[in-house]
Design a protein around this motif. Structure first.
Motif, mmCIF file in Angstrom:
data_model
loop_
_atom_site.group_PDB
_atom_site.id
_atom_site.type_symbol
_atom_site.label_atom_id
_atom_site.label_comp_id
_atom_site.label_asym_id
_atom_site.label_seq_id
_atom_site.Cartn_x
_atom_site.Cartn_y
_atom_site.Cartn_z
ATOM 1 N N GLU A 181 0.836 -1.203 0.000
ATOM 2 C CA GLU A 181 0.000 0.000 0.000
ATOM 3 C C GLU A 181 0.871 1.252 0.000
ATOM 4 O O GLU A 181 0.609 2.200 -0.744
ATOM 5 C CB GLU A 181 -0.940 0.000 1.210
ATOM 6 C CG GLU A 181 -1.873 1.199 1.248
ATOM 7 C CD GLU A 181 -2.857 1.124 2.399
ATOM 8 O OE1 GLU A 181 -4.004 1.558 2.195
ATOM 9 O OE2 GLU A 181 -2.502 0.647 3.489
ATOM 10 N N LEU A 182 1.929 1.240 0.817
ATOM 11 C CA LEU A 182 2.837 2.394 0.843
ATOM 12 C C LEU A 182 3.542 2.565 -0.499
ATOM 13 O O LEU A 182 3.724 3.685 -0.974
ATOM 14 C CB LEU A 182 3.878 2.222 1.954
ATOM 15 C CG LEU A 182 3.361 2.365 3.385
ATOM 16 C CD1 LEU A 182 4.452 2.021 4.387
ATOM 17 C CD2 LEU A 182 2.835 3.769 3.616
ATOM 18 N N ALA A 183 3.917 1.448 -1.110
ATOM 19 C CA ALA A 183 4.571 1.517 -2.417
ATOM 20 C C ALA A 183 3.626 2.094 -3.458
ATOM 21 O O ALA A 183 4.013 2.946 -4.262
ATOM 22 C CB ALA A 183 5.049 0.128 -2.837
ATOM 23 N N TYR A 184 2.360 1.638 -3.449
ATOM 24 C CA TYR A 184 1.381 2.143 -4.412
ATOM 25 C C TYR A 184 1.135 3.630 -4.195
ATOM 26 O O TYR A 184 1.044 4.393 -5.152
ATOM 27 C CB TYR A 184 0.062 1.377 -4.319
ATOM 28 C CG TYR A 184 0.160 -0.077 -4.735
ATOM 29 C CD1 TYR A 184 1.020 -0.498 -5.745
ATOM 30 C CD2 TYR A 184 -0.610 -1.045 -4.116
ATOM 31 C CE1 TYR A 184 1.106 -1.824 -6.120
ATOM 32 C CE2 TYR A 184 -0.532 -2.382 -4.491
ATOM 33 C CZ TYR A 184 0.324 -2.762 -5.491
ATOM 34 O OH TYR A 184 0.405 -4.078 -5.863
ATOM 35 N N SER A 185 1.052 4.049 -2.937
ATOM 36 C CA SER A 185 0.860 5.477 -2.647
ATOM 37 C C SER A 185 2.055 6.279 -3.145
ATOM 38 O O SER A 185 1.897 7.385 -3.670
ATOM 39 C CB SER A 185 0.666 5.698 -1.147
ATOM 40 O OG SER A 185 -0.536 5.107 -0.725
ATOM 41 N N GLY A 186 3.235 5.707 -2.980
ATOM 42 C CA GLY A 186 4.443 6.370 -3.473
ATOM 43 C C GLY A 186 4.420 6.541 -4.981
ATOM 44 O O GLY A 186 4.830 7.575 -5.513
ATOM 45 N N ILE A 187 3.922 5.523 -5.674
ATOM 46 C CA ILE A 187 3.833 5.596 -7.138
ATOM 47 C C ILE A 187 2.868 6.702 -7.554
ATOM 48 O O ILE A 187 3.156 7.488 -8.460
ATOM 49 C CB ILE A 187 3.402 4.231 -7.721
ATOM 50 C CG1 ILE A 187 4.534 3.210 -7.546
ATOM 51 C CG2 ILE A 187 3.006 4.359 -9.191
ATOM 52 C CD1 ILE A 187 4.128 1.772 -7.817
ATOM 53 N N VAL A 188 1.718 6.769 -6.874
ATOM 54 C CA VAL A 188 0.732 7.819 -7.178
ATOM 55 C C VAL A 188 1.378 9.188 -6.978
ATOM 56 O O VAL A 188 1.265 10.076 -7.833
ATOM 57 C CB VAL A 188 -0.534 7.672 -6.301
ATOM 58 C CG1 VAL A 188 -1.427 8.902 -6.414
ATOM 59 C CG2 VAL A 188 -1.300 6.417 -6.680
ATOM 60 N N ASN A 189 2.096 9.360 -5.862
ATOM 61 C CA ASN A 189 2.721 10.653 -5.575
ATOM 62 C C ASN A 189 3.826 10.987 -6.582
ATOM 63 O O ASN A 189 3.991 12.141 -6.962
ATOM 64 C CB ASN A 189 3.240 10.694 -4.141
ATOM 65 C CG ASN A 189 2.101 10.713 -3.136
ATOM 66 O OD1 ASN A 189 1.025 11.236 -3.409
ATOM 67 N ND2 ASN A 189 2.314 10.116 -1.980
ATOM 68 N N GLN A 190 4.573 9.972 -7.027
ATOM 69 C CA GLN A 190 5.597 10.200 -8.052
ATOM 70 C C GLN A 190 4.961 10.650 -9.365
ATOM 71 O O GLN A 190 5.470 11.552 -10.035
ATOM 72 C CB GLN A 190 6.414 8.934 -8.297
ATOM 73 C CG GLN A 190 7.463 8.665 -7.257
ATOM 74 C CD GLN A 190 8.251 7.399 -7.563
ATOM 75 O OE1 GLN A 190 7.730 6.442 -8.124
ATOM 76 N NE2 GLN A 190 9.508 7.395 -7.194
ATOM 77 N N MET A 191 3.859 10.012 -9.723
ATOM 78 C CA MET A 191 3.176 10.390 -10.966
ATOM 79 C C MET A 191 2.673 11.825 -10.877
ATOM 80 O O MET A 191 2.808 12.601 -11.835
ATOM 81 C CB MET A 191 2.024 9.425 -11.250
ATOM 82 C CG MET A 191 2.503 8.049 -11.660
ATOM 83 S SD MET A 191 1.168 6.846 -11.823
ATOM 84 C CE MET A 191 0.169 7.572 -13.091
ATOM 85 N N ILE A 192 2.119 12.181 -9.729
ATOM 86 C CA ILE A 192 1.623 13.550 -9.547
ATOM 87 C C ILE A 192 2.779 14.534 -9.641
ATOM 88 O O ILE A 192 2.660 15.592 -10.268
ATOM 89 C CB ILE A 192 0.847 13.684 -8.219
ATOM 90 C CG1 ILE A 192 -0.461 12.889 -8.310
ATOM 91 C CG2 ILE A 192 0.580 15.145 -7.880
ATOM 92 C CD1 ILE A 192 -1.216 12.741 -7.002
ATOM 93 N N SER A 193 3.926 14.180 -9.042
ATOM 94 C CA SER A 193 5.107 15.061 -9.125
ATOM 95 C C SER A 193 5.547 15.263 -10.563
ATOM 96 O O SER A 193 5.936 16.371 -10.951
ATOM 97 C CB SER A 193 6.264 14.478 -8.310
ATOM 98 O OG SER A 193 5.983 14.554 -6.947
ATOM 99 N N MET A 194 5.500 14.196 -11.362
ATOM 100 C CA MET A 194 5.875 14.324 -12.779
ATOM 101 C C MET A 194 4.932 15.267 -13.507
ATOM 102 O O MET A 194 5.369 16.141 -14.259
ATOM 103 C CB MET A 194 5.885 12.950 -13.450
ATOM 104 C CG MET A 194 7.069 12.098 -13.066
ATOM 105 S SD MET A 194 7.127 10.416 -13.751
ATOM 106 C CE MET A 194 6.006 10.404 -15.098
ATOM 107 N N PHE A 195 3.632 15.089 -13.272
ATOM 108 C CA PHE A 195 2.660 15.979 -13.911
ATOM 109 C C PHE A 195 2.857 17.416 -13.441
ATOM 110 O O PHE A 195 2.740 18.357 -14.216
ATOM 111 C CB PHE A 195 1.221 15.536 -13.616
ATOM 112 C CG PHE A 195 0.787 14.336 -14.396
ATOM 113 C CD1 PHE A 195 0.718 14.372 -15.788
ATOM 114 C CD2 PHE A 195 0.422 13.166 -13.757
ATOM 115 C CE1 PHE A 195 0.311 13.273 -16.519
ATOM 116 C CE2 PHE A 195 0.015 12.053 -14.478
ATOM 117 C CZ PHE A 195 -0.038 12.104 -15.864
#
Length: 150
Positions: free
Chosen positions: A39-53
């Motif tokens: 769950e923490l890894a998935y949340s991290g991925i979401v946050n990384q994607m948002i940072s890229m955008f």
């Protein structure tokens, strides 16, 4: 007429029991994702994607991104669990999930969940080095056999 009514009742009971079964499976899958550290890894991925955008759309106010991140993080894992449930159901029973959950609730399981991101990161580097070594060996062999110029 009685046969039709009985058939409809049977179909309804079957649908309801499947729905309840699917719901408990989904809960078990979500718990497994939580206790495994995914769950923490998935949340991290979401946050990384948002940072890229956010970097790509630098003209958009920070408030938008903060709001969007909060919205996404509110139920991103729940949405992912919905998508993953049929996949996991093809391969693992709910009893299997419960066994995995039991493992992750042990001290060794908690440590494994905690260390998995670091192990993965270090393993990827080792894998890259391994791939490089294999590539070099292939090239040496090709040169030795005269398939490519030295």
């Amino acid at each position: 007429m009685k046969k039709i009514v009985l058939s409809l009742i049977l179909a309804l009971i079957t649908a309801l029991s499947f729905s309840q079964e699917s719901s408990t499976y989904k809960s078990s899958l979500k718990k497994m994702i939580q206790v495994s550290g995914s769950e923490l890894a998935y949340s991290g991925i979401v946050n990384q994607m948002i940072s890229m955008f956010k970097q790509q759309q630098s003209n958009v106010p920070v408030e938008f991104w903060d709001e969007f991140a909060a919205e996404m993080n509110k139920d991103a894992v729940g949405q992912l669990v919905d998508m993953l449930t049929p996949i996991y159901q093809k391969h693992l029973t709910e009893a299997d999930l419960q066994s995995v959950i039991s493992f992750y609730e042990t001290p060794a399981g908690r440590k494994f969940a905690e260390k998995t991101p670091l192990i993965t990161q270090e393993s990827m580097l080792a894998g890259q080095e391994w791939g490089k070594q294999i590539g070099e060996r292939v090239m040496e062999k090709l040169r030795a056999k005269g398939y490519i110029n030295k």
